[in-house]
Design a protein around this motif. Structure first.
Motif, PDB file in Angstrom:
ATOM      1  N   ASN A  26      52.264  28.685  35.978  1.00 15.19           N
ATOM      2  CA  ASN A  26      51.317  28.037  35.075  1.00 15.19           C
ATOM      3  C   ASN A  26      49.869  28.420  35.370  1.00 15.19           C
ATOM      4  OD1 ASN A  26      53.341  26.645  33.661  1.00 15.19           O
ATOM      5  ND2 ASN A  26      53.326  24.969  35.151  1.00 15.19           N
ATOM      6  N   SER A  27      49.634  29.009  36.527  1.00 13.14           N
ATOM      7  CA  SER A  27      48.287  29.420  36.912  1.00 13.14           C
ATOM      8  C   SER A  27      48.075  30.902  36.624  1.00 13.14           C
ATOM      9  CB  SER A  27      48.049  29.138  38.399  1.00 13.14           C
ATOM     10  OG  SER A  27      47.983  27.747  38.641  1.00 13.14           O
ATOM     11  N   ILE A  28      46.800  31.300  36.516  1.00 13.93           N
ATOM     12  CA  ILE A  28      46.445  32.693  36.241  1.00 13.93           C
ATOM     13  C   ILE A  28      45.765  33.267  37.486  1.00 13.93           C
ATOM     14  CG2 ILE A  28      45.064  34.244  34.817  1.00 13.93           C
ATOM     15  CD1 ILE A  28      45.294  32.175  32.572  1.00 13.93           C
ATOM     16  N   PHE A  29      46.253  34.420  37.945  1.00 17.19           N
ATOM     17  CA  PHE A  29      45.765  35.027  39.185  1.00 17.19           C
ATOM     18  C   PHE A  29      45.112  36.373  38.903  1.00 17.19           C
ATOM     19  CE2 PHE A  29      48.969  32.018  40.309  1.00 17.19           C
ATOM     20  CZ  PHE A  29      48.555  31.471  41.514  1.00 17.19           C
ATOM     21  N   THR A  30      43.940  36.567  39.492  1.00 13.62           N
ATOM     22  CA  THR A  30      43.208  37.821  39.360  1.00 13.62           C
ATOM     23  C   THR A  30      42.929  38.378  40.743  1.00 13.62           C
ATOM     24  OG1 THR A  30      42.128  37.119  37.306  1.00 13.62           O
ATOM     25  CG2 THR A  30      41.102  38.930  38.533  1.00 13.62           C
ATOM     26  N   GLY A  31      43.338  39.622  40.984  1.00 13.88           N
ATOM     27  CA  GLY A  31      43.045  40.291  42.240  1.00 13.88           C
ATOM     28  C   GLY A  31      41.865  41.227  42.069  1.00 13.88           C
ATOM     29  N   LEU A  32      40.952  41.214  43.032  1.00 13.82           N
ATOM     30  CA  LEU A  32      39.760  42.071  42.989  1.00 13.82           C
ATOM     31  C   LEU A  32      39.702  42.918  44.243  1.00 13.82           C
ATOM     32  CD1 LEU A  32      36.866  42.633  41.626  1.00 13.82           C
ATOM     33  CD2 LEU A  32      36.024  41.050  43.378  1.00 13.82           C
ATOM     34  N   ASP A  33      39.511  44.235  44.082  1.00 15.18           N
ATOM     35  CA  ASP A  33      39.368  45.107  45.242  1.00 15.18           C
ATOM     36  C   ASP A  33      38.608  46.360  44.831  1.00 15.18           C
ATOM     37  OD1 ASP A  33      40.760  45.045  48.173  1.00 15.18           O
ATOM     38  OD2 ASP A  33      40.399  47.111  47.544  1.00 15.18           O
ATOM     39  N   VAL A  34      38.032  47.033  45.819  1.00 17.62           N
ATOM     40  CA  VAL A  34      37.260  48.240  45.550  1.00 17.62           C
ATOM     41  C   VAL A  34      38.168  49.430  45.255  1.00 17.62           C
ATOM     42  CG1 VAL A  34      37.097  49.077  47.927  1.00 17.62           C
ATOM     43  CG2 VAL A  34      35.215  49.518  46.340  1.00 17.62           C
ATOM     44  N   SER A  35      39.441  49.353  45.656  1.00 15.00           N
ATOM     45  CA  SER A  35      40.416  50.406  45.382  1.00 15.00           C
ATOM     46  C   SER A  35      41.565  49.850  44.553  1.00 15.00           C
ATOM     47  CB  SER A  35      40.985  50.980  46.690  1.00 15.00           C
ATOM     48  OG  SER A  35      40.005  51.687  47.396  1.00 15.00           O
ATOM     49  N   SER A  36      41.986  50.594  43.552  1.00 12.89           N
ATOM     50  CA  SER A  36      43.078  50.141  42.687  1.00 12.89           C
ATOM     51  C   SER A  36      44.420  50.586  43.259  1.00 12.89           C
ATOM     52  CB  SER A  36      42.891  50.693  41.267  1.00 12.89           C
ATOM     53  OG  SER A  36      42.759  52.103  41.295  1.00 12.89           O
ATOM     54  N   THR A  37      44.846  49.919  44.329  1.00 10.41           N
ATOM     55  CA  THR A  37      46.086  50.289  45.008  1.00 10.41           C
ATOM     56  C   THR A  37      47.224  49.302  44.721  1.00 10.41           C
ATOM     57  OG1 THR A  37      45.258  49.140  46.981  1.00 10.41           O
ATOM     58  CG2 THR A  37      44.928  51.516  46.884  1.00 10.41           C
TER      59      THR A  37
END
Length: 325
Positions: A124-135
């Motif tokens: 039910n929750s929305i998760f966003t991952g943030l990083d300097v490399s798209s791995t």
């Protein structure tokens, strides 16, 4: 790793250019944006290859470990270690909100292991991952999970008050001491009033170190200081949270065993540490002035020493809340 992660499809290149070759790649932006994400500027990625490993080559990125497939595998191990040491994926008092449905940011998500697992656990929750490399994986992932390319030391590509929960784990080798307060202020800005932040870091000083581990770690410290990193930052994160404006600050410290003497957890953690030691070879071996044979002998003897002295590493967890008004 069982379950969801055994089905992940990775799209990273297996080709390994020659040592010390710097490669400019095509711009990599948002693999899938969230409602909160702003339009991002073009981010040109650069990589440097040495000893067969791929490292960051961004002028303004201080991360000292690789960003290749082998490093992502190590980060998967690290996720398992932290989760099993703590007993769960977070310590903040937000379970009811996660079940109901909130927006979550994984700041410095690496390969996205925590993001993906949490998205599966809380649909039910929305998760966003943030990083300097798209791995992170680009094909198989939960519907409520997305990833964004961005640098934590810059203004984040999200609107103010976008997230109910911000999680940041083990970025100690990616954020120099003088920039840590800046990162906390950026996270404060995108956190909603009343929202929670959780910071998890390992203390590189370690506990009950043997002579060989001390020799290696002193060389690491010598290098890190040239990149703006200093000892002790993880021990006063609670104070930095307070200085930023967070309230209801709480925390916990856990000692994680290193080596077979500590059971399965210790065995896996030793594997993680030795892998990290190998990753830092390009900068550590010249400082030690070791030949290839001497450096390999050092790595071969570290596990035995860890078990003899029953080495441990401190894991610090701090969580806090942004004032509701």
């Amino acid at each position: 790793m069982p379950g969801f992660f055994s089905r992940l499809k990775w799209t990273l290149s297996s080709k390994k250019p020659q040592n010390k070759e710097i490669k400019e790649e095509k711009p990599k932006l948002v693999s899938e944006t969230s409602d909160s994400a702003k339009s991002l500027p073009q981010i040109h990625t650069a990589s440097v290859y040495t000893y067969g490993r791929r490292f960051q080559a961004y002028k303004d990125c201080a991360y000292v470990l690789p960003n290749d497939d082998t490093e992502i595998d190590r980060l998967h191990l690290q996720h398992w270690i932290v989760k099993n040491a703590v007993g769960r994926n977070y310590s903040s008092p937000i379970e009811a909100e996660l079940e109901k449905g909130i927006k979550v940011l994984d700041a410095g998500c690496g390969g996205g292991t925590w993001t993906l697992e949490m998205a599966s656990a809380y649909p039910n929750s929305i998760f966003t991952g943030l990083d300097v490399s798209s791995t992170w994986p680009t094909e198989i992932r939960p519907h409520n999970c997305n990833f964004v390319v961005g640098n934590l030391v810059h203004e984040l590509p999200f609107d103010e008050n976008s997230f109910d929960f911000v999680y940041m784990r083990i970025v100690g080798m990616g954020i120099p001491n003088e920039q840590y307060a800046t990162v906390l202020s950026h996270l404060y800005k995108v956190l909603k009033p009343g929202g929670w932040i959780e910071l998890v870091e390992m203390d590189g000083e370690q506990v009950y170190r043997g002579q060989k581990t001390t020799l290696y770690w002193n060389a690491v410290q010598q290098y890190l200081k040239t990149r703006g990193f200093k000892d002790g930052i993880v021990r006063d994160i609670d104070l930095k949270l307070g200085d930023t404006g967070y309230v209801n600050i709480d925390g916990l410290r856990i000692r994680i065993p290193v080596g077979g003497w500590g059971g399965k957890l210790g065995e896996v953690f030793l594997e993680d540490i030795v892998s990290a030691y190998k990753s830092l070879r390009p900068v550590v071996q010249p400082i030690l002035k070791f030949s290839d044979e001497e450096f390999q002998e050092l790595l071969d003897n570290v596990p035995k020493e860890n078990n003899e002295v029953k080495q441990e590493v401190n894991l610090f967890m701090n969580w806090a809340q942004k004032p509701a008004n």
